[in-house]
Design an enzyme around this catalytic site. Structure first.
Site, PDB file in Angstrom:
ATOM      1  N   GLN A  10      -4.375   3.340  -2.488  1.00 46.25           N
ATOM      2  CA  GLN A  10      -5.370   3.307  -1.422  1.00 46.25           C
ATOM      3  C   GLN A  10      -5.120   4.454  -0.448  1.00 46.25           C
ATOM      4  O   GLN A  10      -3.976   4.774  -0.117  1.00 46.25           O
ATOM      5  CB  GLN A  10      -5.287   1.961  -0.699  1.00 46.25           C
ATOM      6  N   SER A  87       1.527   1.850  -5.466  1.00 45.71           N
ATOM      7  CA  SER A  87       0.935   0.624  -4.928  1.00 45.71           C
ATOM      8  C   SER A  87      -0.215   0.152  -5.813  1.00 45.71           C
ATOM      9  O   SER A  87      -0.003  -0.233  -6.962  1.00 45.71           O
ATOM     10  CB  SER A  87       0.493   0.850  -3.483  1.00 45.71           C
ATOM     11  N   LEU A  88      -1.457   0.196  -5.323  1.00 37.25           N
ATOM     12  CA  LEU A  88      -2.620  -0.135  -6.153  1.00 37.25           C
ATOM     13  C   LEU A  88      -2.578   0.607  -7.482  1.00 37.25           C
ATOM     14  O   LEU A  88      -2.974   0.072  -8.519  1.00 37.25           O
ATOM     15  CB  LEU A  88      -3.901   0.223  -5.396  1.00 37.25           C
ATOM     16  N   ARG A 112      -7.041  -8.885  -4.894  1.00 38.63           N
ATOM     17  CA  ARG A 112      -5.856  -8.360  -4.183  1.00 38.63           C
ATOM     18  C   ARG A 112      -6.265  -7.799  -2.824  1.00 38.63           C
ATOM     19  O   ARG A 112      -5.634  -8.084  -1.803  1.00 38.63           O
ATOM     20  CB  ARG A 112      -5.188  -7.276  -5.027  1.00 38.63           C
ATOM     21  N   HIS A 194       2.648  -3.951   2.293  1.00 41.51           N
ATOM     22  CA  HIS A 194       4.036  -3.823   1.828  1.00 41.51           C
ATOM     23  C   HIS A 194       5.066  -4.213   2.885  1.00 41.51           C
ATOM     24  O   HIS A 194       6.075  -3.530   3.083  1.00 41.51           O
ATOM     25  CB  HIS A 194       4.298  -2.415   1.291  1.00 41.51           C
ATOM     26  N   GLN A 243       5.161  -7.123  -5.579  1.00 36.31           N
ATOM     27  CA  GLN A 243       4.839  -5.808  -5.044  1.00 36.31           C
ATOM     28  C   GLN A 243       4.191  -5.824  -3.660  1.00 36.31           C
ATOM     29  O   GLN A 243       4.436  -4.946  -2.842  1.00 36.31           O
ATOM     30  CB  GLN A 243       3.932  -5.081  -6.042  1.00 36.31           C
TER      31      GLN A 243
END
Length: 315
Positions: A10, A87-88, A112, A194, A243
């Site tokens: 992102q 991440s994503l 998500r 996160h 995650q």
């Protein structure tokens, strides 16, 4: 030539992403149509026309980036020796590796995004980037603040001198002041990703992950949390469950690729070039020379194919 594929997260989104590929390749049109069916709305229109205030909504951004990344991967039509996603981007990497169908992956990352947005009331959390940071000193600072009961955590280890902090807004704002010796700034994000504030989202997402079957991977990927090189679908799914509330260890991931996998060429697949910049900084710190490429439109696709094997896109 050892080639690694990297998939962005992102922040790499931009109105118009994927449009050039859509207009030039029938396969891209087919994949966008599949995505529209899977999600129940016109994601092609969102990617190509925006508006930006809709595209940046987390629940929209995540499937949009995953889709454009997957389209670019399919058009490249090559396999890496190893891959990773930021991440994503880990979901994009797993979809490219065949662990998930495109439809399942798109629906999962849309959830998500919704869960992450709903986990923390707007204005309660924040994130800040630190450029030129001394990692050890920032870790000491964070540990000291946590001992005082502050909610502040390191969310991303992006490069040897770039970290991202996440947590309660008041504590992050104070950190920006305290760490002003570095280039510190608040990020324009809708939630504190996160960090432990994301635990409610992580729990909801884990239940959705359990509903899906993850196939074994066609090529290995490094997980964000453990920096573990996995080919097992079960292990990949387990890593995704951890995650959302834990840091992305990107610096270690690229170091592993350089030293363990002997990667010589890094290809960023999807919108933007954020990861390309991080790779260059990490490689420089490791005193290693690597080549960087990207695939986001027809011109970059053609250049990457010519560099990798002299081919041209014919899909």
């Amino acid at each position: 030539m050892n080639v690694a594929f990297l998939f962005p997260g992102q922040g790499s989104q931009a109105v118009g992403m994927g449009k050039d590929l859509y207009e030039n390749f029938p396969l891209a049109k087919e994949l966008f149509a599949q995505a529209n069916d899977a999600l129940g709305f016109d994601i092609a229109k969102l990617c190509f026309e925006g508006p930006d205030e809709q595209l940046v909504l987390t629940a929209n951004t995540q499937p949009s980036i995953l889709l454009v990344s997957y389209v670019a991967f399919r058009l490249l039509n090559r396999m890496p020796i190893v891959a990773a996603g930021h991440s994503l981007g880990e979901y994009s990497a797993l979809t490219a590796a065949g662990a998930l169908s495109l439809a399942d992956a798109l629906r999962l990352v849309r959830l998500r995004g919704q869960f992450m947005q709903e986990a923390v009331p707007v204005g309660v959390g924040a994130m800040a980037a630190l450029i030129g940071a001394d990692v050890a000193r920032v870790e000491e600072y964070v540990a000291a603040r946590q001992a005082e009961g502050r909610l502040i955590e390191i969310a991303n280890y992006n490069s040897p001198q770039q970290l991202v902090l996440s947590g309660r807004r008041t504590d992050i704002e104070q950190a920006v002041q305290d760490l002003s010796a570095y280039k510190a700034k608040l990020l324009a994000v809708s939630a504190p990703f996160h960090c432990s504030l994301m635990k409610p989202a992580e729990e909801r997402l884990a239940a959705e992950i359990d509903k899906l079957r993850f196939s074994d991977l066609q090529f290995p990927i490094y997980t964000n949390v453990e920096v573990e090189r996995v080919t097992s679908g079960e292990r990949a799914a387990r890593a995704l469950k951890r995650q959302v509330s834990r840091p992305v260890r990107w610096t270690e991931t690229i170091r592993q690729m350089i030293h363990r996998d002997r990667v010589t060429h890094f290809v960023e697949i999807g919108p933007g070039a954020v990861l390309t910049g991080l790779v260059k900084r990490i490689a420089k710190a490791e005193e290693q020379q690597v080549a960087t490429l990207n695939v986001s439109d027809t011109a970059s696709l053609t250049k990457t194919l010519e560099t990798l094997d002299g081919a041209s896109p014919g899909l």
